[in-house]
Design an enzyme around this catalytic site. Sequence first.
Site, mmCIF file in Angstrom:
data_model
loop_
_atom_site.group_PDB
_atom_site.id
_atom_site.type_symbol
_atom_site.label_atom_id
_atom_site.label_comp_id
_atom_site.label_asym_id
_atom_site.label_seq_id
_atom_site.Cartn_x
_atom_site.Cartn_y
_atom_site.Cartn_z
ATOM 1 N N LYS A 60 120.711 86.373 41.114
ATOM 2 C CA LYS A 60 121.960 85.531 41.553
ATOM 3 C C LYS A 60 122.810 85.334 40.290
ATOM 4 C CE LYS A 60 121.888 80.864 42.182
ATOM 5 N NZ LYS A 60 121.548 79.550 42.523
ATOM 6 N N ARG A 118 119.721 75.688 49.584
ATOM 7 C CA ARG A 118 118.317 75.470 49.364
ATOM 8 C C ARG A 118 117.896 74.350 48.540
ATOM 9 N NH1 ARG A 118 118.130 75.670 43.390
ATOM 10 N NH2 ARG A 118 118.571 77.644 42.629
ATOM 11 N N GLN A 166 126.004 67.861 46.939
ATOM 12 C CA GLN A 166 124.647 67.771 46.803
ATOM 13 C C GLN A 166 124.082 66.463 47.762
ATOM 14 O OE1 GLN A 166 121.015 69.193 47.444
ATOM 15 N NE2 GLN A 166 122.708 70.546 46.888
ATOM 16 N N GLY A 194 119.223 65.833 39.954
ATOM 17 C CA GLY A 194 120.286 65.866 38.958
ATOM 18 C C GLY A 194 119.981 66.578 37.713
ATOM 19 N N THR A 195 118.636 66.377 36.934
ATOM 20 C CA THR A 195 118.402 66.879 35.829
ATOM 21 C C THR A 195 117.620 68.318 35.905
ATOM 22 O OG1 THR A 195 117.936 64.743 35.110
ATOM 23 C CG2 THR A 195 116.743 66.390 34.082
ATOM 24 N N ASP A 196 118.680 69.513 35.818
ATOM 25 C CA ASP A 196 117.985 70.605 35.778
ATOM 26 C C ASP A 196 118.252 71.407 34.403
ATOM 27 O OD1 ASP A 196 120.783 70.655 35.644
ATOM 28 O OD2 ASP A 196 120.931 71.993 37.359
ATOM 29 N N LYS A 210 120.197 66.339 30.499
ATOM 30 C CA LYS A 210 120.323 65.380 31.358
ATOM 31 C C LYS A 210 119.301 64.498 31.738
ATOM 32 C CE LYS A 210 123.376 69.015 34.033
ATOM 33 N NZ LYS A 210 123.491 69.606 35.340
#
Length: 331
Positions: A69, A114, A142, A226-228, A232
């Site tokens: 992706k 997903r 989201q 939110g923390t990816d 963050k």
Amino acid sequence: MKTLLLKKHDVERLISMTEVIGAVEEAYRAFSSDQVEQPDYIGIHLPSLRGEIDFKLGYDKVAEIISMKAHSGGFTNNPAEHGVPNSMGTILLFDARSCALICIMDGSLITGLRTGAAGAVSVKALARKNARTIASIGTGNQARMQIRAINEIMKIEEIHAWDSTYETSSKYKADIEREFGIPVTVASSKKEAVERADILITTTRGKGSLVEAEWVKPGTHIVAIGTDQRGKQELDPELFRNAKIIVDSLSQCTQKGETWHPLDKNIIARDDIHGEIGEVLLGRKPGREGDDEITIFDSTGMAIQDNTTASKIYRNAIANNVGTFFQFFEE
């Protein structure tokens, strides 16, 4: 052999949220069964006034599908200057037996779908069976997707929503009440929303003030979205001290997820992490073991979720004769 092209409007009508939830469960089980190869993703930050593009690669050994992706974001001038969206996604599917490209698919919807499904999978596995009230910290796209997915697997009686701007929260209230008929209360503070939650969803950009540990009541299930990436944060690290911590990927969450913060502050050790959601789904680790437990699901997002979701869309396209085949390879 021909390659299938699926545009956004094709993708939109080829999969339901229930199917995405099933695909994400499949992804988690495969990942925790060592049936997945998933290298670290690659991100390229482009010169200023543009944005970034990320590449995520996954191999599902059971289905024999490799996915890649490419997802870009932040290109605010794109519509005016180039006539394309400011964020775009493309997914390539390869048959792992030959490495032939079998599908090129618009991927702009799949990340949102997903990720929403991931929250629903965690609610099904970890929330109290009598959970009815959701608090949503963050009210963007989201946050809406989380409600769409969770609404598929439980009865939501009310939502308490908070965002940094009242206008955004108010629009969320109007949209959710119109789409689902679920009453939404716009909270005057994060604390007010969090204190009401059976299920707490955080979908902010992870750059503001934190959800404080003292606001969270016993028995709450937290979906931390939110923390990816490093830098963050949405949750007070103290929340992790007495919670059951479940992650999508141990390697990712300990390096760049919400779980990294309490590890970094020595509030918890790596051994205090209960396990991966896939282990819970496989029955190797218990889920919720008491109505007073606080459970935290740290979701950083994985390429295998894109893989299983896109594979399902591809199979649906073949079954329903949707999309355009073209001759990509010549012998």
